[in-house]
Design a protein around this motif. Structure first.
Motif, PDB file in Angstrom:
ATOM      1  N   ASN A  85      37.424 -16.045  38.160  1.00  0.00           N
ATOM      2  CA  ASN A  85      37.454 -17.430  38.629  1.00  0.00           C
ATOM      3  C   ASN A  85      37.942 -18.376  37.538  1.00  0.00           C
ATOM      4  O   ASN A  85      38.652 -19.339  37.810  1.00  0.00           O
TER       5      ASN A  85
ATOM      6  N   TYR B 165      41.602 -18.106  37.422  1.00  0.00           N
ATOM      7  CA  TYR B 165      42.198 -18.690  38.613  1.00  0.00           C
ATOM      8  C   TYR B 165      42.223 -20.206  38.508  1.00  0.00           C
ATOM      9  O   TYR B 165      43.227 -20.851  38.822  1.00  0.00           O
ATOM     10  N   GLU B 166      41.134 -20.788  38.061  1.00  0.00           N
ATOM     11  CA  GLU B 166      41.062 -22.236  37.931  1.00  0.00           C
ATOM     12  C   GLU B 166      42.079 -22.743  36.910  1.00  0.00           C
ATOM     13  O   GLU B 166      42.678 -23.795  37.079  1.00  0.00           O
TER      14      GLU B 166
ATOM     15  N   ARG C 208      45.891 -22.025  38.617  1.00  0.00           N
ATOM     16  CA  ARG C 208      46.275 -22.300  40.003  1.00  0.00           C
ATOM     17  C   ARG C 208      47.111 -23.572  40.147  1.00  0.00           C
ATOM     18  O   ARG C 208      47.904 -23.684  41.079  1.00  0.00           O
ATOM     19  N   ASP C 209      46.941 -24.529  39.234  1.00  0.00           N
ATOM     20  CA  ASP C 209      47.687 -25.791  39.346  1.00  0.00           C
ATOM     21  C   ASP C 209      48.888 -25.858  38.401  1.00  0.00           C
ATOM     22  O   ASP C 209      49.535 -26.903  38.300  1.00  0.00           O
ATOM     23  N   ARG C 210      49.190 -24.771  37.724  1.00  0.00           N
ATOM     24  CA  ARG C 210      50.340 -24.752  36.823  1.00  0.00           C
ATOM     25  C   ARG C 210      51.637 -24.630  37.621  1.00  0.00           C
ATOM     26  O   ARG C 210      51.667 -24.111  38.731  1.00  0.00           O
TER      27      ARG C 210
ATOM     28  N   ASP D 244      45.710 -13.887  36.331  1.00  0.00           N
ATOM     29  CA  ASP D 244      46.325 -15.153  35.942  1.00  0.00           C
ATOM     30  C   ASP D 244      47.735 -15.289  36.503  1.00  0.00           C
ATOM     31  O   ASP D 244      48.006 -16.088  37.362  1.00  0.00           O
TER      32      ASP D 244
END
Length: 222
Positions: A2, A5-6, A9-11, A44
């Motif tokens: 997690n 992922y966090e 995820r916004d890259r 990742d």
């Protein structure tokens, strides 16, 4: 899982880069000379490794594909930062070094692929960058990459085997640099940290260090 992922995820992912790398390799090698260690589980980003075995070369190549999916966080104030944001890594290997059909396979040389992949992930996990002259160590305590080797770290070098036609992949205004990794023994890594890249480079030249990996390479400081 997690946490990774966090973080990612916004890259912004440059999904066209793996295809550009594949097309680039097609200019130099036949498809029959190229196999891929595909990544099955990725916490990742997707990171494959090409294995290139050409009869025209007296070495083989391992080359990452996926490090350039993300741009690196280059140092502020760097001249022409856009030329340093993307990279992939390679290592040239003697023909006798072999791998299993998948990675990991339990092969004694798996650590070499693992070293490549760990290095390729490093700048994105730590919001930094890698370029020529940078060094990394396998662990905080400078332990070897594997019980199969005495190498504890590496330095990023420019290739002396290939010219820019191969080591620079140009996509519009972007450049993916292909850097060579050169594994180091503990005292060599400590020497570079204390004395700088140019001092280590002088030792490489003095010892006629080869770009092709050597499992039992003579220590540069002996």
């Amino acid at each position: 899982m997690n946490e990774f992922y966090e973080k990612f995820r916004d890259r912004t992912f440059f999904d066209n880069h793996p295809e550009a790398i594949a097309n680039h390799l097609d200019k130099f090698y036949q498809s029959s000379e190229i196999t891929v260690f595909h990544e099955m589980l990725m916490p990742d980003f997707h990171l494959d490794v090409y294995f290139i075995n050409s009869s025209e070369d007296d070495f083989n190549i391992l080359l990452t594909s996926g490090m350039s999916l993300l741009e690196m966080t280059v140092r502020e104030g760097l001249e022409n930062p856009e030329l340093h944001k993307f990279a992939e890594l390679m290592i040239l290997l003697p023909k006798e070094i072999e791998f299993g059909k998948i990675f990991p396979s339990g092969n004694e040389n798996d650590w070499i692929i693992g070293m490549l992949k760990e290095t390729a992930r490093f700048p994105h996990h730590y919001d930094t960058w890698l370029t020529i002259g940078h060094t990394l160590q396998a662990t905080a305590d400078m332990e070897p990459y594997s019980e199969k080797t005495d190498y504890v770290g590496l330095v990023i070098l420019p290739s002396v085997t290939f010219d820019e036609e191969f080591t620079e992949i140009k996509i519009n205004d972007e450049v993916i640099n292909i850097y060579t990794i050169f594994p180091l023994y503990k005292n060599e890594l400590e020497y570079k940290i204390s004395n700088g890249y140019n001092a280590l480079l002088d030792k490489l030249i003095e010892k006629d260090g080869k770009e092709v990996f050597d499992k039992q390479r003579e220590n540069l400081l002996v």
